[in-house]
Scaffold this motif. Structure first.
Motif, PDB file in Angstrom:
ATOM      1  N   ASP A  52     -19.086  21.102  -2.105  1.00  0.00           N
ATOM      2  CA  ASP A  52     -19.931  19.931  -2.337  1.00  0.00           C
ATOM      3  C   ASP A  52     -20.296  19.331  -0.988  1.00  0.00           C
ATOM      4  OD1 ASP A  52     -21.118  17.532  -3.018  1.00  0.00           O
ATOM      5  OD2 ASP A  52     -19.734  17.108  -4.654  1.00  0.00           O
ATOM      6  N   GLN A 105     -23.354  19.055 -14.484  1.00  0.00           N
ATOM      7  CA  GLN A 105     -21.940  18.712 -14.331  1.00  0.00           C
ATOM      8  C   GLN A 105     -21.289  18.555 -15.705  1.00  0.00           C
ATOM      9  OE1 GLN A 105     -20.100  15.714 -14.971  1.00  0.00           O
ATOM     10  NE2 GLN A 105     -21.812  14.710 -15.990  1.00  0.00           N
ATOM     11  N   LEU A 124     -28.704  15.468 -10.921  1.00  0.00           N
ATOM     12  CA  LEU A 124     -27.618  15.836 -11.827  1.00  0.00           C
ATOM     13  C   LEU A 124     -27.995  15.609 -13.283  1.00  0.00           C
ATOM     14  CD1 LEU A 124     -24.396  14.401 -10.116  1.00  0.00           C
ATOM     15  CD2 LEU A 124     -25.271  16.738 -10.040  1.00  0.00           C
TER      16      LEU A 124
END
Length: 320
Positions: A52, A105, A124
């Motif tokens: 990340d 996610q 996201l």
């Protein structure tokens, strides 16, 4: 296929037996130091880095940069390179043809995701099919409601809530009192589940300062909460972890507008993204959201999401 740590790959016996690999994949690369990366990378005909790029660089130990500079008798500026993420630099400079960002996610409830989406360019999305069920916290009561997955306990800029200095660190005893009451609330709410055979609820308590962490550890005894599995730590220590519930103590509360370590986006992202079911922020809303520039905007973005879902709680509702 061989699985091994970066450090283990430097062992003489391993290096002699395995000199090269067609493909080397290094996971959690954001947490690797340059020497850790270099050894396995030299064995690769093709290298794949997975991690990340919006999180913190490798942590040398539990000390802050200020404390480390003081111990080494040097300046923070000379140690500034320790705050740079090698993977972030590599990712941002790499050509689009050799990099890809995963955007779905599965860790957290969408409310929490919305608060941290600003760190990922708003890209996201939640892959959970039924997040309200899959990430239900079941901690409803007088303070926490069923629909709450993102909360902010607002404290005022007031002398009774003011931070105190402890050496090079800071602490805030009122915030610890709030966290203690939150733990009592969660204990009462989760106890019936324990009696029905459910495991203990995973609670993480995160702060930006070692002095605050020590104060939390002195005042909050996990043995007083048998229904909860409480783990405490600084933000840096929690990188790579996840808990069902995360409580974040912001600590700073002053009239000078200073927020210290809590202004680094990567550190805030790590703190707020550890939670699966419920994220509770404890701190001075006006101090953080009214900070100048991009830092104030960062906290204002979080506050807007909290407001959207009715997650603001006044401190008077907790400390009667």
């Amino acid at each position: 296929m061989i699985g091994i740590t970066c450090i283990q790959s430097a062992q003489k016996s391993f290096s002699q037996e395995f000199q090269y690999f067609d493909v080397v994949i290094i996971d959690e690369v954001s947490k690797c130091t340059p020497p850790e990366l270099l050894v396995p990378a030299l064995k690769a005909r093709k290298l794949v880095l997975v991690g990340d790029h919006r999180q913190l660089p490798p942590m040398l130990d539990g000390r802050t940069l200020t404390e480390l500079a003081q111990e080494l008798d040097t300046t923070q500026e000379e140690l500034q390179f320790l705050q740079d993420s090698i993977f972030q630099n590599l990712f941002e400079q790499a050509d689009d043809s050799i990099k890809n960002m995963l955007t779905i996610q599965y860790r957290m409830h969408p409310q929490i995701m919305e608060a941290i989406n600003q760190f990922y360019y708003g890209k996201l999305s939640c892959g959970l099919q039924q997040p309200d069920n899959q990430r239900a916290h079941n901690l409803s009561g007088q303070i926490i409601k069923e629909h709450h997955h993102l909360m902010w306990v607002k404290t005022p800029i007031d002398n009774s809530f003011k931070e105190t200095v402890n050496g090079t660190s800071f602490e805030n005893s009122k915030e610890v009192e709030i966290i203690l009451q939150l733990c009592k609330h969660m204990e009462s709410a989760w106890l019936p589940k324990i009696q029905q055979g459910e495991p203990r609820k995973e609670i993480g308590i995160i702060t930006f300062y070692n002095s605050q962490l020590k104060l939390i550890d002195r005042r909050i005894n996990p043995q007083d909460f048998p229904s909860l599995n409480i783990r405490t730590g600084t933000v840096d220590r929690f990188q790579g972890m996840e808990k069902q519930v995360i409580i974040v103590s912001l600590v700073r509360n002053n009239h000078q507008g200073k927020i210290g370590f809590a202004k680094k986006p990567e550190r805030v992202n790590v703190a707020f993204s550890r939670a699966q079911e419920l994220l509770v922020i404890v701190g001075c809303h006006s101090l953080f959201t009214q900070h100048s520039g991009h830092v104030g905007q960062m906290y204002s973005n979080v506050a807007n999401v909290v407001k959207q879902y009715g997650g603001f709680v006044d401190v008077s509702d907790i400390l009667c």
